[in-house]
Scaffold this motif. Structure first.
Motif, PDB file in Angstrom:
ATOM      1  N   GLY A 187       9.423 -14.593  -6.042  1.00 13.90           N
ATOM      2  CA  GLY A 187       8.912 -13.293  -6.460  1.00 13.90           C
ATOM      3  C   GLY A 187       7.441 -13.320  -6.825  1.00 13.90           C
ATOM      4  O   GLY A 187       6.666 -12.437  -6.435  1.00 13.90           O
ATOM      5  N   ILE A 188       7.027 -14.340  -7.567  1.00 11.20           N
ATOM      6  CA  ILE A 188       5.619 -14.435  -7.966  1.00 11.20           C
ATOM      7  C   ILE A 188       4.729 -14.660  -6.750  1.00 11.20           C
ATOM      8  O   ILE A 188       3.643 -14.073  -6.646  1.00 11.20           O
ATOM      9  CB  ILE A 188       5.421 -15.528  -9.035  1.00 11.20           C
ATOM     10  CG1 ILE A 188       6.043 -15.078 -10.367  1.00 11.20           C
ATOM     11  CG2 ILE A 188       3.936 -15.849  -9.227  1.00 11.20           C
ATOM     12  CD1 ILE A 188       6.049 -16.134 -11.464  1.00 11.20           C
ATOM     13  N   LEU A 189       5.170 -15.485  -5.818  1.00 11.61           N
ATOM     14  CA  LEU A 189       4.366 -15.684  -4.606  1.00 11.61           C
ATOM     15  C   LEU A 189       4.160 -14.374  -3.852  1.00 11.61           C
ATOM     16  O   LEU A 189       3.070 -14.118  -3.331  1.00 11.61           O
ATOM     17  CB  LEU A 189       4.994 -16.750  -3.706  1.00 11.61           C
ATOM     18  CG  LEU A 189       4.800 -18.187  -4.179  1.00 11.61           C
ATOM     19  CD1 LEU A 189       5.551 -19.160  -3.276  1.00 11.61           C
ATOM     20  CD2 LEU A 189       3.323 -18.553  -4.261  1.00 11.61           C
ATOM     21  N   LEU A 200      13.266  -8.899  -5.949  1.00 11.49           N
ATOM     22  CA  LEU A 200      12.298  -7.912  -5.476  1.00 11.49           C
ATOM     23  C   LEU A 200      10.997  -8.119  -6.243  1.00 11.49           C
ATOM     24  O   LEU A 200      11.022  -8.480  -7.419  1.00 11.49           O
ATOM     25  CB  LEU A 200      12.783  -6.476  -5.725  1.00 11.49           C
ATOM     26  CG  LEU A 200      13.952  -5.985  -4.890  1.00 11.49           C
ATOM     27  CD1 LEU A 200      14.405  -4.612  -5.380  1.00 11.49           C
ATOM     28  CD2 LEU A 200      13.578  -5.925  -3.411  1.00 11.49           C
ATOM     29  N   SER A 201       9.893  -7.878  -5.567  1.00 11.32           N
ATOM     30  CA  SER A 201       8.577  -7.982  -6.198  1.00 11.32           C
ATOM     31  C   SER A 201       7.838  -6.671  -6.019  1.00 11.32           C
ATOM     32  O   SER A 201       7.869  -6.081  -4.939  1.00 11.32           O
ATOM     33  CB  SER A 201       7.768  -9.108  -5.556  1.00 11.32           C
ATOM     34  OG  SER A 201       8.403 -10.340  -5.743  1.00 11.32           O
ATOM     35  N   PHE A 202       7.167  -6.265  -7.084  1.00 11.90           N
ATOM     36  CA  PHE A 202       6.391  -5.034  -7.056  1.00 11.90           C
ATOM     37  C   PHE A 202       4.961  -5.349  -7.495  1.00 11.90           C
ATOM     38  O   PHE A 202       4.647  -5.294  -8.680  1.00 11.90           O
ATOM     39  CB  PHE A 202       7.026  -3.981  -7.978  1.00 11.90           C
ATOM     40  CG  PHE A 202       8.409  -3.595  -7.555  1.00 11.90           C
ATOM     41  CD1 PHE A 202       8.609  -2.659  -6.562  1.00 11.90           C
ATOM     42  CD2 PHE A 202       9.524  -4.175  -8.160  1.00 11.90           C
ATOM     43  CE1 PHE A 202       9.895  -2.299  -6.160  1.00 11.90           C
ATOM     44  CE2 PHE A 202      10.809  -3.824  -7.771  1.00 11.90           C
ATOM     45  CZ  PHE A 202      10.988  -2.884  -6.765  1.00 11.90           C
ATOM     46  N   PRO A 203       4.097  -5.711  -6.533  1.00  9.28           N
ATOM     47  CA  PRO A 203       2.714  -6.036  -6.887  1.00  9.28           C
ATOM     48  C   PRO A 203       1.953  -4.793  -7.318  1.00  9.28           C
ATOM     49  O   PRO A 203       2.030  -3.746  -6.666  1.00  9.28           O
ATOM     50  CB  PRO A 203       2.126  -6.613  -5.605  1.00  9.28           C
ATOM     51  CG  PRO A 203       3.155  -6.479  -4.552  1.00  9.28           C
ATOM     52  CD  PRO A 203       4.380  -5.874  -5.133  1.00  9.28           C
ATOM     53  N   TYR A 225       1.606 -13.786  -0.810  1.00 15.83           N
ATOM     54  CA  TYR A 225       2.362 -14.529   0.207  1.00 15.83           C
ATOM     55  C   TYR A 225       3.487 -13.644   0.730  1.00 15.83           C
ATOM     56  O   TYR A 225       4.080 -12.881  -0.028  1.00 15.83           O
ATOM     57  CB  TYR A 225       2.960 -15.811  -0.386  1.00 15.83           C
ATOM     58  CG  TYR A 225       1.939 -16.864  -0.704  1.00 15.83           C
ATOM     59  CD1 TYR A 225       1.685 -17.899   0.190  1.00 15.83           C
ATOM     60  CD2 TYR A 225       1.231 -16.849  -1.896  1.00 15.83           C
ATOM     61  CE1 TYR A 225       0.752 -18.884  -0.089  1.00 15.83           C
ATOM     62  CE2 TYR A 225       0.295 -17.826  -2.198  1.00 15.83           C
ATOM     63  CZ  TYR A 225       0.058 -18.835  -1.292  1.00 15.83           C
ATOM     64  OH  TYR A 225      -0.862 -19.811  -1.580  1.00 15.83           O
ATOM     65  N   ASP A 226       3.774 -13.761   2.029  1.00 16.17           N
ATOM     66  CA  ASP A 226       4.850 -12.945   2.594  1.00 16.17           C
ATOM     67  C   ASP A 226       5.427 -13.609   3.836  1.00 16.17           C
ATOM     68  O   ASP A 226       4.806 -13.615   4.903  1.00 16.17           O
ATOM     69  CB  ASP A 226       4.351 -11.547   2.939  1.00 16.17           C
ATOM     70  CG  ASP A 226       5.471 -10.595   3.289  1.00 16.17           C
ATOM     71  OD1 ASP A 226       6.640 -11.040   3.440  1.00 16.17           O
ATOM     72  OD2 ASP A 226       5.196  -9.391   3.417  1.00 16.17           O
ATOM     73  N   LEU A 273      -3.136  -6.599 -14.154  1.00 17.71           N
ATOM     74  CA  LEU A 273      -1.711  -6.323 -14.013  1.00 17.71           C
ATOM     75  C   LEU A 273      -1.225  -6.901 -12.691  1.00 17.71           C
ATOM     76  O   LEU A 273      -1.501  -6.356 -11.625  1.00 17.71           O
ATOM     77  CB  LEU A 273      -1.449  -4.816 -14.048  1.00 17.71           C
ATOM     78  CG  LEU A 273      -1.784  -4.096 -15.343  1.00 17.71           C
ATOM     79  CD1 LEU A 273      -1.589  -2.590 -15.191  1.00 17.71           C
ATOM     80  CD2 LEU A 273      -0.939  -4.623 -16.479  1.00 17.71           C
ATOM     81  N   LEU A 274      -0.535  -8.013 -12.760  1.00 21.26           N
ATOM     82  CA  LEU A 274      -0.064  -8.670 -11.546  1.00 21.26           C
ATOM     83  C   LEU A 274       1.094  -7.906 -10.922  1.00 21.26           C
ATOM     84  O   LEU A 274       1.091  -7.630  -9.732  1.00 21.26           O
ATOM     85  CB  LEU A 274       0.348 -10.109 -11.852  1.00 21.26           C
ATOM     86  CG  LEU A 274       0.648 -10.990 -10.658  1.00 21.26           C
ATOM     87  CD1 LEU A 274      -0.541 -11.080  -9.714  1.00 21.26           C
ATOM     88  CD2 LEU A 274       1.040 -12.374 -11.131  1.00 21.26           C
ATOM     89  N   GLY A 275       2.114  -7.569 -11.724  1.00 15.56           N
ATOM     90  CA  GLY A 275       3.234  -6.817 -11.195  1.00 15.56           C
ATOM     91  C   GLY A 275       4.550  -7.192 -11.834  1.00 15.56           C
ATOM     92  O   GLY A 275       4.591  -7.789 -12.911  1.00 15.56           O
ATOM     93  N   ASP A 276       5.627  -6.829 -11.128  1.00 17.94           N
ATOM     94  CA  ASP A 276       6.986  -7.010 -11.640  1.00 17.94           C
ATOM     95  C   ASP A 276       7.803  -7.845 -10.661  1.00 17.94           C
ATOM     96  O   ASP A 276       7.727  -7.650  -9.448  1.00 17.94           O
ATOM     97  CB  ASP A 276       7.687  -5.657 -11.790  1.00 17.94           C
ATOM     98  CG  ASP A 276       6.900  -4.674 -12.637  1.00 17.94           C
ATOM     99  OD1 ASP A 276       6.397  -5.078 -13.687  1.00 17.94           O
ATOM    100  OD2 ASP A 276       6.781  -3.498 -12.227  1.00 17.94           O
TER     101      ASP A 276
END
Length: 165
Positions: A114-116, A65-68, A121-122, A81-84
Motif C-alpha cells: 500500500g505504501i509503495l 487499497l491505497s489513496f494517494p 509504484y504501480d 499528506l502522503l495518503g491512506d
C-alpha cells in the motif's frame, strides 16, 4: 518525523495498531519520506468491498487499497499528506491461513504494498513496473526481517491471479 494514524474499524481480528505504526515509520524512513502524514485503516471485508466498489468500480473485497493524496485536482495543495492505506483484516487473515504465514507478516506485506502505491509504484503499469515494485517490496520486507522467498506467491510480477486486486 512522520505522523502516522492507525484506525481499526473491525473487532473480529485482533490487530496491534502500535506495531503497524512502527512498521510504517520504518518503511517510510527507508523510502526517504521522513516528514509526511499517513493514515492506515483496518476494515472488515464488507467495508473494503464498499470502498472497492465506490472507488475502483469492482464489486468485491480486496486485500489492500491505497489513496494517494498527491493524485487528483488538489494533489499539490499539501505535499506532506502522503495518503491512506486501507487493509482488510479478514482477507489478510485468509491469506495468512492459505499460505501458512503469520497474520502479522501478511499485514506487513500489505502495508509495504500500500505504501509503495502511495509513493508512485504501480505493478499494473506493465512488466517493468511490476519488477521494480517487486524489487522494492522485497527490499522493504527484508528490512522488516523477512526472507526473500517468504512472499514469492504474492510478489511475482505478471502472476496477478495470485493477488486479490
Amino acid at each position: 518525523m512522520s505522523v502516522i494514524q492507525v484506525s481499526v474499524n473491525q473487532s473480529r481480528i485482533e490487530i496491534n495498531p502500535q506495531l503497524l505504526e512502527e512498521k510504517a515509520e520504518r518503511i517510510l524512513s527507508a523510502l526517504g519520506y521522513t516528514d509526511v502524514e499517513l493514515s492506515i485503516l483496518i476494515v472488515d471485508d464488507r467495508e473494503m468491498a464498499d470502498m472497492n466498489r465506490q472507488y475502483r468500480h469492482i464489486d468485491s473485497t480486496t486485500d489492500v487499497l491505497s489513496f494517494p493524496m498527491w493524485e487528483g485536482e488538489f494533489g499539490d495543495v499539501c505535499m506532506d499528506l502522503l495518503g491512506d492505506v486501507v487493509i482488510s483484516a479478514p482477507t489478510a487473515q485468509h491469506m495468512a491461513m492459505e499460505h501458512d504465514t503469520a497474520l502479522s507478516a501478511i499485514l506487513d506485506l500489505l502495508l509495504v504494498h500500500g505504501i509503495l502505491h502511495l509513493v508512485g509504484y504501480d505493478h499494473e503499469r506493465g512488466e517493468e513496473a511490476g519488477r521494480e515494485m517487486e524489487t522494492r517490496s522485497m527490499e522493504l520486507l527484508h528490512l522488516l526481517g523477512y526472507e526473500e522467498e517468504s512472499f514469492d506467491w504474492y510478489l511475482k510480477p505478471g502472476d496477478t491471479d495470485q493477488r486479490q486486486k
